[in-house]
Design a protein around this motif. Sequence first.
Motif, PDB file in Angstrom:
ATOM      1  N   GLY A 180       5.077   1.497   8.376  1.00  0.00           N
ATOM      2  CA  GLY A 180       5.138   0.311   8.875  1.00  0.00           C
ATOM      3  C   GLY A 180       3.946  -0.542   8.868  1.00  0.00           C
ATOM      4  N   ASN A 181       2.789   0.237   8.811  1.00  0.00           N
ATOM      5  CA  ASN A 181       1.530  -0.417   8.764  1.00  0.00           C
ATOM      6  C   ASN A 181       1.100  -0.420   7.463  1.00  0.00           C
ATOM      7  N   MET A 182       1.772  -0.004   6.505  1.00  0.00           N
ATOM      8  CA  MET A 182       1.300   0.296   5.211  1.00  0.00           C
ATOM      9  C   MET A 182       2.204  -0.950   4.263  1.00  0.00           C
ATOM     10  N   GLY A 183       3.004  -1.570   4.977  1.00  0.00           N
ATOM     11  CA  GLY A 183       3.678  -2.595   4.184  1.00  0.00           C
ATOM     12  C   GLY A 183       5.112  -1.933   4.036  1.00  0.00           C
ATOM     13  N   GLY A 184       5.575  -0.758   4.672  1.00  0.00           N
ATOM     14  CA  GLY A 184       7.008  -0.391   4.498  1.00  0.00           C
ATOM     15  C   GLY A 184       7.949  -0.901   5.603  1.00  0.00           C
ATOM     16  N   GLU A 185       8.929  -0.550   5.480  1.00  0.00           N
ATOM     17  CA  GLU A 185       9.888  -0.831   6.725  1.00  0.00           C
ATOM     18  C   GLU A 185       9.435  -0.590   7.986  1.00  0.00           C
ATOM     19  N   LYS A 186       9.656  -1.390   9.030  1.00  0.00           N
ATOM     20  CA  LYS A 186       9.165  -1.455  10.404  1.00  0.00           C
ATOM     21  C   LYS A 186      10.183  -0.676  11.148  1.00  0.00           C
ATOM     22  N   ARG A 187      10.036   0.807  11.373  1.00  0.00           N
ATOM     23  CA  ARG A 187      11.028   1.429  12.063  1.00  0.00           C
ATOM     24  C   ARG A 187      10.594   2.122  13.359  1.00  0.00           C
ATOM     25  N   TYR A 188       9.152   2.154  13.392  1.00  0.00           N
ATOM     26  CA  TYR A 188       8.595   2.873  14.613  1.00  0.00           C
ATOM     27  C   TYR A 188       8.929   1.520  15.950  1.00  0.00           C
ATOM     28  N   GLN A 189       9.251   2.676  16.805  1.00  0.00           N
ATOM     29  CA  GLN A 189       9.736   2.052  18.292  1.00  0.00           C
ATOM     30  C   GLN A 189       9.192   2.719  19.556  1.00  0.00           C
ATOM     31  N   GLY A 190       8.086   3.260  19.018  1.00  0.00           N
ATOM     32  CA  GLY A 190       7.503   4.051  20.138  1.00  0.00           C
ATOM     33  C   GLY A 190       6.209   3.273  20.684  1.00  0.00           C
ATOM     34  N   THR A 191       5.667   3.758  21.667  1.00  0.00           N
ATOM     35  CA  THR A 191       4.626   3.416  22.455  1.00  0.00           C
ATOM     36  C   THR A 191       3.349   3.192  21.402  1.00  0.00           C
ATOM     37  N   HIS A 192       2.743   2.069  21.582  1.00  0.00           N
ATOM     38  CA  HIS A 192       1.474   1.853  20.819  1.00  0.00           C
ATOM     39  C   HIS A 192       0.484   2.786  20.981  1.00  0.00           C
ATOM     40  N   PRO A 193      -0.458   3.447  20.094  1.00  0.00           N
ATOM     41  CA  PRO A 193      -0.941   4.656  20.180  1.00  0.00           C
ATOM     42  C   PRO A 193      -1.981   4.464  21.355  1.00  0.00           C
ATOM     43  N   THR A 228       5.207   9.044  10.646  1.00  0.00           N
ATOM     44  CA  THR A 228       5.508   8.406   9.544  1.00  0.00           C
ATOM     45  C   THR A 228       6.157   7.018   9.616  1.00  0.00           C
ATOM     46  N   ASP A 229       7.014   6.941  10.574  1.00  0.00           N
ATOM     47  CA  ASP A 229       7.378   5.425  10.851  1.00  0.00           C
ATOM     48  C   ASP A 229       6.078   4.564  11.162  1.00  0.00           C
ATOM     49  N   PHE A 230       5.333   4.983  11.897  1.00  0.00           N
ATOM     50  CA  PHE A 230       4.401   4.099  12.392  1.00  0.00           C
ATOM     51  C   PHE A 230       3.183   3.689  11.089  1.00  0.00           C
ATOM     52  N   MET A 231       2.838   4.816  10.709  1.00  0.00           N
ATOM     53  CA  MET A 231       2.113   4.527   9.381  1.00  0.00           C
ATOM     54  C   MET A 231       2.792   3.648   8.193  1.00  0.00           C
ATOM     55  N   LEU A 281       0.925  -1.185   0.069  1.00  0.00           N
ATOM     56  CA  LEU A 281       0.038   0.054   0.063  1.00  0.00           C
ATOM     57  C   LEU A 281       0.928   1.085   0.071  1.00  0.00           C
ATOM     58  N   LEU A 282       1.843   1.180   0.747  1.00  0.00           N
ATOM     59  CA  LEU A 282       2.910   2.343   0.997  1.00  0.00           C
ATOM     60  C   LEU A 282       3.522   2.652  -0.798  1.00  0.00           C
ATOM     61  N   ASP A 283       3.806   1.674  -1.108  1.00  0.00           N
ATOM     62  CA  ASP A 283       4.506   1.807  -2.631  1.00  0.00           C
ATOM     63  C   ASP A 283       3.397   2.242  -3.492  1.00  0.00           C
ATOM     64  N   GLU A 284       2.140   1.982  -3.474  1.00  0.00           N
ATOM     65  CA  GLU A 284       1.033   2.292  -4.265  1.00  0.00           C
ATOM     66  C   GLU A 284       0.508   3.802  -4.054  1.00  0.00           C
ATOM     67  N   LEU A 285       0.928   3.992  -2.810  1.00  0.00           N
ATOM     68  CA  LEU A 285       0.762   5.624  -2.575  1.00  0.00           C
ATOM     69  C   LEU A 285       1.636   6.515  -2.977  1.00  0.00           C
ATOM     70  N   GLY A 286       2.789   6.281  -3.193  1.00  0.00           N
ATOM     71  CA  GLY A 286       3.959   6.878  -3.645  1.00  0.00           C
ATOM     72  C   GLY A 286       5.235   6.865  -2.792  1.00  0.00           C
ATOM     73  N   GLY A 287       5.210   5.953  -1.867  1.00  0.00           N
ATOM     74  CA  GLY A 287       6.330   5.792  -0.673  1.00  0.00           C
ATOM     75  C   GLY A 287       6.421   7.035   0.269  1.00  0.00           C
ATOM     76  N   ARG A 288       7.518   6.646   1.196  1.00  0.00           N
ATOM     77  CA  ARG A 288       7.566   7.258   2.458  1.00  0.00           C
ATOM     78  C   ARG A 288       7.432   8.645   2.085  1.00  0.00           C
ATOM     79  N   ALA A 289       8.319   9.368   1.015  1.00  0.00           N
ATOM     80  CA  ALA A 289       8.193  10.810   1.053  1.00  0.00           C
ATOM     81  C   ALA A 289       6.758  11.331   0.962  1.00  0.00           C
ATOM     82  N   VAL A 290       5.726  10.589   0.509  1.00  0.00           N
ATOM     83  CA  VAL A 290       4.704  10.982   0.421  1.00  0.00           C
ATOM     84  C   VAL A 290       3.943  11.149   1.828  1.00  0.00           C
ATOM     85  N   LEU A 291       4.082  10.193   2.665  1.00  0.00           N
ATOM     86  CA  LEU A 291       3.617  10.163   3.931  1.00  0.00           C
ATOM     87  C   LEU A 291       4.454  11.346   4.780  1.00  0.00           C
TER      88      LEU A 291
END
Length: 96
Positions: free
Chosen positions: A55-68, A50-53, A6-16
């Motif tokens: 990772g949830n859209m099929g990109g690299e899992k970078r988010y290391q924060g607390t669950h929302p 950006t990291d959270f979203m 989904l992340l790729d389809e939306l245009g990648g991390r730069a779009v987010l």
Amino acid sequence: MSKPSLLDELGGRAVLERVHVRFYDAIYDDPWLAPIFENVPRDHIEAQQTDFMAGNMGGEKRYQGTHPKWAHRHIFITEEMLDLRHQMLADAIRAE
């Protein structure tokens, strides 16, 4: 060949990243919501979102924060706040 994420389809991390800059422009400019983030550096919250979203859209899992669910439990969030946040995010996405 694998299906694009989904992340790729939306245009990648730069779009987010661009969406989150616009979104937090609105948040930090809003007199009602800005106080919630007054001690949170913008660059940090934008990167976390950006990291959270991503990772949830099929990109690299970078988010290391607390669950929302747990990260926001100390904040009294009304339905009106959620509606305003939703509108701001929708506007930021549409501007893309």
